[in-house]
Scaffold this active site. Structure first.
Site, PDB file in Angstrom:
ATOM      1  N   ASP A 174       0.850  -1.195   0.000  1.00 29.30           N
ATOM      2  CA  ASP A 174       0.000   0.000   0.000  1.00 29.30           C
ATOM      3  C   ASP A 174       0.883   1.241   0.000  1.00 29.30           C
ATOM      4  OD1 ASP A 174      -2.999   0.996   0.807  1.00 29.30           O
ATOM      5  OD2 ASP A 174      -1.470   2.242   1.772  1.00 29.30           O
ATOM      6  N   TYR A 204       2.945   9.927  -0.387  1.00 30.85           N
ATOM      7  CA  TYR A 204       4.054   9.406   0.421  1.00 30.85           C
ATOM      8  C   TYR A 204       5.401   9.713  -0.236  1.00 30.85           C
ATOM      9  CZ  TYR A 204       0.297   6.598   2.581  1.00 30.85           C
ATOM     10  OH  TYR A 204      -0.862   6.169   3.184  1.00 30.85           O
ATOM     11  N   LYS A 232      -2.622   5.811  -4.242  1.00 33.61           N
ATOM     12  CA  LYS A 232      -3.737   6.721  -3.934  1.00 33.61           C
ATOM     13  C   LYS A 232      -3.485   8.084  -4.574  1.00 33.61           C
ATOM     14  CE  LYS A 232      -3.707   4.637   0.663  1.00 33.61           C
ATOM     15  NZ  LYS A 232      -2.279   4.579   0.999  1.00 33.61           N
ATOM     16  N   HIS A 288      -7.523   9.485  -1.979  1.00 34.97           N
ATOM     17  CA  HIS A 288      -6.923   9.445  -0.642  1.00 34.97           C
ATOM     18  C   HIS A 288      -7.821  10.090   0.425  1.00 34.97           C
ATOM     19  CE1 HIS A 288      -2.617   9.109   1.145  1.00 34.97           C
ATOM     20  NE2 HIS A 288      -3.496   8.924   2.095  1.00 34.97           N
TER      21      HIS A 288
END
Ligand code: NDP
Length: 280
Positions: free
Chosen positions: A44, A49, A74, A107
């Site tokens: 994931d 990120y 996401k 997200h």
């Protein structure tokens, strides 16, 4: 053996995976390689990120057939405009070095940005399924009202809602609302981002079971039927977090963990109705 969960679009997802939030981009290839070596096959990540390229490097170097992996990314909160959905999705595929992702999630709903038009964002995401480059699309941090709205306005039900859930904030209202639509639930921050690990009640249960606190909490999630992907940068913890399928909790043990619910106070993340942060 990690069980799989059937999604309503006919695909399947491993119930246990590996999370990569706060995995430094510079370390991501090494950390995710260690997770793949430990046996994780479900990863994931997210545009926000900043570590998709490292995840992609680990996948490419692993030699694991693409079909044996389940990869989720996401949509950044910066990319809700439909053209940005398409452009950023292409970039995610390039960074991840894959031809398709198994799951693409919105997200956050961001109801206070983009004119509140998250259904338009959702419509652009749904188009990505048409050409096979996203096998499934879903959402994250959607409250019941957000789910109702995209379903009413587009007729397309997400396969997954990825929401904060752990013993201090079980989020059962949103879990139930998701399930009513046939949407599978992923629990992010399954260890409360570490906060639940030191709970004395968890420590007592862990000692009695001869397991670690993390294993007890993760087993509770598995028995609730949710999908989890704990993050750890330590290979021995990565392995420990996978050893969940050779023990069970009794009803009394489950009730003790259920009793740790702190309601809204237990959240470690922001409320989806007010979260409106956009990265630069
Ligand atoms: P987790 O609940 O997975 O907790 C991670 C923390 O627990 C880290 O500090 C880790 O430390 C520690 N930890 C993990 N395993 C153990 C263990 N066995 N013993 C002791 N400590 C342990 O938090 P996350 O926020 O990472 O959530 C999991 C995943 O969910 C994320 O990585 C991300 O993929 C996703 N997520 C999604 C969000 C969303 O908005 N959709 C928001 C937040 C997360 P260490 O690394 O030092 O071992």
């Amino acid at each position: 053996m990690i069980p799989s969960i059937d999604l309503h679009d006919g695909t399947r997802i491993p119930q246990l995976g590996f999370g990569t939030y706060l995995v430094d981009p510079a370390d991501a290839a090494e950390v995710v390689s260690a997770a793949l070596q430990a046996g994780y096959r479900h990863i994931d990540t997210a545009q926000m990120y900043g570590n998709e390229a490292g995840v992609g490097e680990a996948i490419a170097q692993s030699g694991i057939p693409r079909g044996d992996l389940y990869v989720t990314t996401k949509l950044s909160t910066a990319n809700h405009a439909p053209d940005d959905v398409r452009r950023s999705f292409e970039q995610s595929l390039a960074d991840l070095q894959v031809d398709y992702v198994d799951l693409f999630l919105m997200h956050w709903p961001m109801p206070n940005r983009y004119g509140g038009d998250f259904p338009a964002t959702w419509r652009a995401m749904v188009e990505l399924v048409g050409d096979g480059r996203a096998r499934s699309v879903g959402v994250s941090n959607f409250e019941a009202s957000h789910l109702d709205r995209i379903i009413a306005e587009t007729g397309v039900v997400p396969v997954i809602n990825q929401i904060e859930a752990h013993p201090y904030f079980p989020n059962d209202v949103v879990r139930a609302a998701s399930r009513r639509h046939g949407i599978a639930v992923e629990a992010w921050g399954p260890l409360g981002q570490g906060a639940v690990l030191d709970d004395p009640a968890i420590a007592r249960l862990a000692a009695g079971l001869g397991r670690s606190p993390a294993q007890v909490i993760l087993r509770w999630h598995i028995e609730r039927g949710d999908i989890v992907f704990p993050k750890s940068s330590h290979p021995e913890r990565m392995r420990q977090n996978m050893e969940l399928f050779d023990f069970e909790l009794t009803a009394a043990q489950t009730a003790i963990i259920d009793g740790l619910d702190r309601g809204d106070e237990g959240r470690v993340g922001p409320h989806p109705d007010s979260f409106d942060w956009i990265p630069d």
